[in-house]
Each structure stands twice: as C-alpha cells, then as structure tokens.
Design a protein around this motif. Sequence first.
Motif, PDB file in Angstrom:
ATOM      1  N   ALA A  29      -4.260 -10.070   0.495  1.00  0.00           N
ATOM      2  CA  ALA A  29      -2.974 -10.179  -0.201  1.00  0.00           C
ATOM      3  C   ALA A  29      -1.957  -9.199   0.381  1.00  0.00           C
ATOM      4  N   ALA A  30      -2.399  -7.973   0.689  1.00  0.00           N
ATOM      5  CA  ALA A  30      -1.489  -6.984   1.276  1.00  0.00           C
ATOM      6  C   ALA A  30      -1.015  -7.444   2.649  1.00  0.00           C
ATOM      7  N   GLU A  32      -0.847 -10.549   3.716  1.00  0.00           N
ATOM      8  CA  GLU A  32       0.057 -11.691   3.535  1.00  0.00           C
ATOM      9  C   GLU A  32       1.457 -11.219   3.161  1.00  0.00           C
ATOM     10  N   ASN A  33       1.549 -10.208   2.310  1.00  0.00           N
ATOM     11  CA  ASN A  33       2.863  -9.659   1.951  1.00  0.00           C
ATOM     12  C   ASN A  33       3.553  -9.041   3.167  1.00  0.00           C
ATOM     13  N   GLN A  34       2.787  -8.345   3.992  1.00  0.00           N
ATOM     14  CA  GLN A  34       3.369  -7.765   5.210  1.00  0.00           C
ATOM     15  C   GLN A  34       3.874  -8.853   6.145  1.00  0.00           C
ATOM     16  N   LYS A  36       4.895 -11.875   5.308  1.00  0.00           N
ATOM     17  CA  LYS A  36       6.107 -12.457   4.715  1.00  0.00           C
ATOM     18  C   LYS A  36       7.316 -11.552   4.941  1.00  0.00           C
ATOM     19  N   THR A  37       7.114 -10.237   4.797  1.00  0.00           N
ATOM     20  CA  THR A  37       8.204  -9.291   5.031  1.00  0.00           C
ATOM     21  C   THR A  37       8.664  -9.357   6.482  1.00  0.00           C
TER      22      THR A  37
END
Length: 193
Positions: A29-30, A32-34, A36-37
């Motif tokens: 999840a971390a 994936e967030n990176q 997306k950013t």
Amino acid sequence: MKKLFAFFMLISMSVIAFGQAPKVEDRVAALENQVKTLQSEATAMRSEISTLKDRYAQYQKQLNLTQITKVTVDSISYGVLSAVGNKVTGEVTITLSAVNKSSADRDIQFYNVELNDFDGNLYYVSDFNSQVNMGGRNNGSRANARVGIPIKIFITFKDVAVGSRIANLHAEEIAGFGNSKKINFRDIPVDWK
C-alpha cells in the motif's frame, strides 16, 4: 536441557523478529501511494513542459524569430559559444568567438551592448572594463584581431531574471577607423546553473 533451552531461545527470537516485520500488505500500500504520487508529479511536469513549449512557439511566431548564433560583420566572423547563467546571482555570461577573415590585423572594440529576454526585459552592460572582455577574463573591451586567429569575447550581464532565454543580443563594434557596425544574435538558450 541445553538443547531444550536453545530451542526455546530460537523460537522466542523468531517470534520477536516475525512480529516486528512490516506486513506485506502495508508495504504494498505504501509503495502504491508512492507510485501514485510520482505519477501525478510526472503528469504535472509534462503539463508544465507543454505550456513552456507553447509559450516559446508563441514568442517565435509573434516575433518572427529565427535563431541567429553566427554572423559576419566587416570581415569579422562572430559566433556564440555559450551562454551560462548563475541562478544565485542572476549573472549571465555570454561567450562569443571572433575571427578576423580580412587580409590585415585590426582592432575591434564593443560598445552599446544590450540583451533582451523573451519576457521583454532589457539589460545593459554598464561597466565595459569589467563586463566585456576580449581575449581573456580581464582584458577589457578592446582587442587586436589577428588574421585567422580566434578571440574569445566574454560579455556579462547582471541581475538577469533567472530562467530567462535570450531573445536578442545586440552590440556595436567600433572597427578600424571608428566606423561602427551592428551585431545581433537571436534566440540564445541560457544554461542556468
């Protein structure tokens, strides 16, 4: 007994180590967030580049501007070697090359040197002893142009808007017996460091 004690120690250490390891789902999840950013930042950068390309094309169209980095005036061939900007001080140093293609040596001297950027700002050389140097960094604004031997000319402008691109570099050269000739370069990219 020793074997049993060693076995319990190994089990307790593995339980402690296993309990402290981050869960795979949390790491995924971390990441994936990176991703997306980074994707949104890349999209924003592509948009900014596109805007800058459009702005540059608009300037070229409005000004009917073609790039001129070499010009020959009165048997002296001038060319732009580089334009380097200092992001901290706002100084831009343009390095030119001059080659005398006539049949005799002669003096050249620059005056009335100015620069326009694409945003419409105008910059002047105010101190010809320190801002225009021919043949070396501290030689002054006058030089003897020997036949066929290149001379470097350094022109420094102060307080230029950081990120600017040069639309026009204008100088007047006093050659030989005092007759002046205009020299113009257009659309010079600046390497901002």
